[in-house]
Design a protein around this motif. Structure first.
Motif, PDB file in Angstrom:
ATOM      1  N   UNK A 156       0.810  -1.214   0.000  1.00 35.28           N
ATOM      2  CA  UNK A 156       0.000   0.000   0.000  1.00 35.28           C
ATOM      3  C   UNK A 156       0.853   1.278   0.000  1.00 35.28           C
ATOM      4  N   UNK A 157       2.002   1.233   0.684  1.00 39.26           N
ATOM      5  CA  UNK A 157       2.859   2.428   0.764  1.00 39.26           C
ATOM      6  C   UNK A 157       4.085   2.240  -0.121  1.00 39.26           C
ATOM      7  N   UNK A 158       4.577   3.322  -0.770  1.00 40.29           N
ATOM      8  CA  UNK A 158       5.821   3.186  -1.523  1.00 40.29           C
ATOM      9  C   UNK A 158       6.987   2.862  -0.586  1.00 40.29           C
ATOM     10  N   UNK A 159       8.012   2.149  -1.064  1.00 39.74           N
ATOM     11  CA  UNK A 159       9.162   1.858  -0.197  1.00 39.74           C
ATOM     12  C   UNK A 159       9.896   3.137   0.187  1.00 39.74           C
ATOM     13  N   UNK A 160      10.617   3.078   1.290  1.00 36.77           N
ATOM     14  CA  UNK A 160      11.392   4.250   1.717  1.00 36.77           C
ATOM     15  C   UNK A 160      12.834   4.097   1.221  1.00 36.77           C
ATOM     16  N   UNK A 161      13.452   5.214   0.819  1.00 37.18           N
ATOM     17  CA  UNK A 161      14.835   5.108   0.352  1.00 37.18           C
ATOM     18  C   UNK A 161      15.842   5.014   1.502  1.00 37.18           C
ATOM     19  N   UNK A 162      16.748   4.059   1.393  1.00 37.43           N
ATOM     20  CA  UNK A 162      17.814   3.887   2.382  1.00 37.43           C
ATOM     21  C   UNK A 162      19.131   3.931   1.620  1.00 37.43           C
ATOM     22  N   UNK A 163      20.065   4.719   2.139  1.00 35.17           N
ATOM     23  CA  UNK A 163      21.341   4.821   1.419  1.00 35.17           C
ATOM     24  C   UNK A 163      22.319   3.741   1.890  1.00 35.17           C
ATOM     25  N   UNK A 164      22.773   2.928   0.946  1.00 31.08           N
ATOM     26  CA  UNK A 164      23.880   1.987   1.202  1.00 31.08           C
ATOM     27  C   UNK A 164      24.877   2.254   0.094  1.00 31.08           C
ATOM     28  N   UNK A 165      25.553   3.372   0.144  1.00 30.27           N
ATOM     29  CA  UNK A 165      26.322   3.967  -0.954  1.00 30.27           C
ATOM     30  C   UNK A 165      25.348   4.380  -2.064  1.00 30.27           C
ATOM     31  N   UNK A 166      24.540   3.394  -2.541  1.00 30.77           N
ATOM     32  CA  UNK A 166      23.486   3.740  -3.498  1.00 30.77           C
ATOM     33  C   UNK A 166      22.145   3.802  -2.757  1.00 30.77           C
ATOM     34  N   UNK A 167      21.127   4.292  -3.471  1.00 31.20           N
ATOM     35  CA  UNK A 167      19.835   4.514  -2.819  1.00 31.20           C
ATOM     36  C   UNK A 167      18.916   3.310  -3.072  1.00 31.20           C
ATOM     37  N   UNK A 168      18.753   2.515  -2.023  1.00 36.14           N
ATOM     38  CA  UNK A 168      18.001   1.269  -2.160  1.00 36.14           C
ATOM     39  C   UNK A 168      16.639   1.383  -1.497  1.00 36.14           C
ATOM     40  N   UNK A 169      15.659   0.573  -1.935  1.00 32.69           N
ATOM     41  CA  UNK A 169      14.363   0.565  -1.249  1.00 32.69           C
ATOM     42  C   UNK A 169      14.479  -0.213   0.060  1.00 32.69           C
ATOM     43  N   UNK A 170      13.692   0.173   1.073  1.00 32.59           N
ATOM     44  CA  UNK A 170      13.815  -0.508   2.370  1.00 32.59           C
ATOM     45  C   UNK A 170      13.123  -1.864   2.384  1.00 32.59           C
ATOM     46  N   UNK A 171      12.453  -2.221   1.289  1.00 32.55           N
ATOM     47  CA  UNK A 171      11.807  -3.538   1.231  1.00 32.55           C
ATOM     48  C   UNK A 171      11.852  -4.020  -0.219  1.00 32.55           C
ATOM     49  N   UNK A 172      11.657  -5.331  -0.395  1.00 32.38           N
ATOM     50  CA  UNK A 172      11.653  -5.862  -1.761  1.00 32.38           C
ATOM     51  C   UNK A 172      10.517  -5.191  -2.525  1.00 32.38           C
ATOM     52  N   UNK A 173      10.736  -4.908  -3.804  1.00 31.27           N
ATOM     53  CA  UNK A 173       9.690  -4.242  -4.599  1.00 31.27           C
ATOM     54  C   UNK A 173       8.962  -5.285  -5.449  1.00 31.27           C
ATOM     55  N   UNK A 174       8.089  -6.043  -4.792  1.00 29.46           N
ATOM     56  CA  UNK A 174       7.306  -7.035  -5.550  1.00 29.46           C
ATOM     57  C   UNK A 174       6.154  -6.329  -6.248  1.00 29.46           C
ATOM     58  N   UNK A 175       5.933  -6.680  -7.503  1.00 27.30           N
ATOM     59  CA  UNK A 175       4.836  -6.071  -8.255  1.00 27.30           C
ATOM     60  C   UNK A 175       4.096  -7.160  -9.027  1.00 27.30           C
TER      61      UNK A 175
END
Ligand code: HEM
Length: 455
Positions: free
Chosen positions: A431-450
């Motif tokens: 329901x909510x978009x993932x949040x960006x987390x920086x690990x050198x690059x900008x990754x989603x905080x959860x898997x992006x299943x679609x």
């Protein structure tokens, strides 16, 4: 305040420091370095702060960014923090090297990224996207993990284009290796800030080291194979094998070449894959924008399979990708360390100062972008782009250290979007978009299943 008394008209040597607790910054860096950015950098042009006794300058003003990264680029190095976090994997390859060692490496590979060369690579990019599309069409349960799928696709492209196929490098192990390496980078940044000795253990260190060892060994075997059976392919491996420093005549050792292959493989696939995954997520939540993309793809291709000639005509699709990288810049923060005293705007920045260009904050800055949080690809209409300062938007950095793969990435991303969207429709599950987390690059905080439906 730091520095001495001010002479009228002279550059400022005192800095209005924004208080930041060192402990709070360290904890935020370990969790998500984006949270360690002072909140005022989203509204102010420049913010000075001191943590662990060291001054940091956060810059969001495009004119200052130009002065630092373009006009005075030679006054800055990548700094210990970057080398400490990335050095174990990338050695002194193109991304992490400085000075003369950087320059000859850049000159050695620049030819591979000229426009005419990139055009030759387009069919390979399209073919990789088609393989992904066919895999999706045959997918069992109608759902895909879009981040993982984009990593596979861009990895396929980077290995095909840079290493002519890669001799059976194991994609899944490499992807896992890169993730294992990047996961604890918050710790390496935090420990670097404290100038802690290199041997200090931290969570995830053992796994990160094992990952680097595996990745570097896989690439070494590629080089050994190529040295054993030389050929005349015009790929990155051969460019590196034949490079020689114009000043010293020095050629690259196997370790130098591994440094660069590691650099190109990691910098060259993960960033684009993340940007694409964010783009699919944004489109799925904005059907009217997705509709315009689909209409453009249909109009340009006239229902034929996407080919190399179509890609440059997909102007709106490119705008969508640019806007996705504004909101979610894959490389969200770049840093430098001043090698000498250097004047930036009205300030004289002392040698040793750490400069932080928070691309993520520049791209959401209140004074540069109306309604900064909104996803609006019209911001990248050519007329709109002309009205903004050049460095208000800089997903690929700026100046001599600008991303060498920038045109490659955009070409590849537009090709992948077109090939996939022509045949499939993705819808979000969460329901909510993932949040960006920086690990050198900008990754989603959860898997992006679609979920996936065929068009
Ligand atoms: C959307 C995709 C990409 C983004 C957002 C991105 C972003 C960046 C940024 C911001 C920098 C500058 C870092 C700094 O100034 O400290 C950079 C440098 C670099 N990028 Fe990319 N990149 C992308 C794709 C690629 C691709 C496809 C390749 C290779 C095929 C690549 C290879 C490199 C290399 C080698 C450097 C170091 C250049 C130098 O220092 O001379 N990147 N990238």
């Amino acid at each position: 305040m730091a520095g001495s008394a001010q002479v009228p008209g002279a550059p400022k040597t005192t800095f209005p420091l924004t208080p930041q607790s060192t402990l709070a910054v360290l904890l935020a860096i370990v969790r998500n370095p984006l949270e360690a950015l002072p909140s005022s950098i989203f509204t102010e042009p420049v913010v000075f702060s001191k943590t662990a006794g060291e001054m940091k300058v956060y810059m969001a003003d495009p004119a200052l960014i130009h002065e630092a990264l373009v006009k005075n680029a030679e006054a800055f190095g990548k700094g210990d923090q970057v080398r400490r976090a990335l050095g174990p994997a990338l050695g002194r390859g193109l991304l992490t090297a400085d000075g003369a060692h950087w320059k000859w490496q850049r000159q050695s590979v620049a030819g591979g990224f000229r426009h005419d060369k990139l055009l030759e690579l387009q069919p390979t990019m399209i073919a990789a996207a088609q393989r992904t599309r066919d895999r999706w069409i045959g997918a069992g349960d109608g759902t895909v993990d879009v981040s993982h799928e984009m990593m596979r696709t861009t990895f396929d492209i980077i290995v095909e284009t840079m290493m002519s196929g890669g001799y059976g490098v194991d994609v899944d192990r490499v992807e896992k290796g890169i993730s294992d390496f990047l996961k604890p980078t918050g710790w390496t940044f935090a420990l670097g800030l404290l100038h802690a000795p290199d041997w200090i253990p931290y969570p995830g260190r053992g796994r990160a080291e094992a990952a680097v060892e595996f990745l570097r060994a896989s690439l070494l075997s590629v080089i050994e194979e190529r040295r054993k059976r030389p050929d005349d392919r015009q790929d990155l491996v051969n460019m590196l094998l034949s490079a020689s420093d114009p000043e010293t005549g020095r050629t690259m050792s196997d370790a130098d070449i591994v440094d660069n292959l590691m650099t190109f493989i990691t910098a060259g696939h993960e960033t684009t894959a993340l940007a694409l995954a964010w783009t699919f997520g944004l489109l799925a939540r904005r059907p009217e924008i997705e509709r315009k993309v689909l209409d453009e793809i249909d109009a340009v291709t006239e229902g034929e399979p996407v080919n190399a000639e179509h890609v440059s005509k997909l102007v709106y699709t490119r705008q969508v990708f640019s806007e996705a990288m504004r909101l979610y810049p894959p490389a969200p923060i770049i840093t430098r360390t001043a090698l000498r005293d250097v004047q930036l705007g009205e300030y004289l920045i002392p040698a040793g100062t750490v400069l932080i260009v928070p691309i993520y904050a520049v791209h959401r800055h209140a004074s540069l972008w109306p309604d900064p949080e909104a996803f609006d690809p019209d911001r990248f209409r050519p007329e709109a782009v002309k009205t903004r300062p050049r460095y208000a938007y800089m997903p690929f950095g700026a100046g001599p250290r600008v991303c060498i793969g920038n045109a490659f990435a955009v070409m590849e991303a537009v090709a992948i979007l077109a090939v996939l969207l022509q045949k499939v429709r993705l819808a979000t599950i969460e329901p909510e978009p993932p949040k960006p987390v920086m690990k050198v690059t900008l990754r989603p905080n959860q898997a992006q299943r679609m979920t996936l439906t065929l068009r």
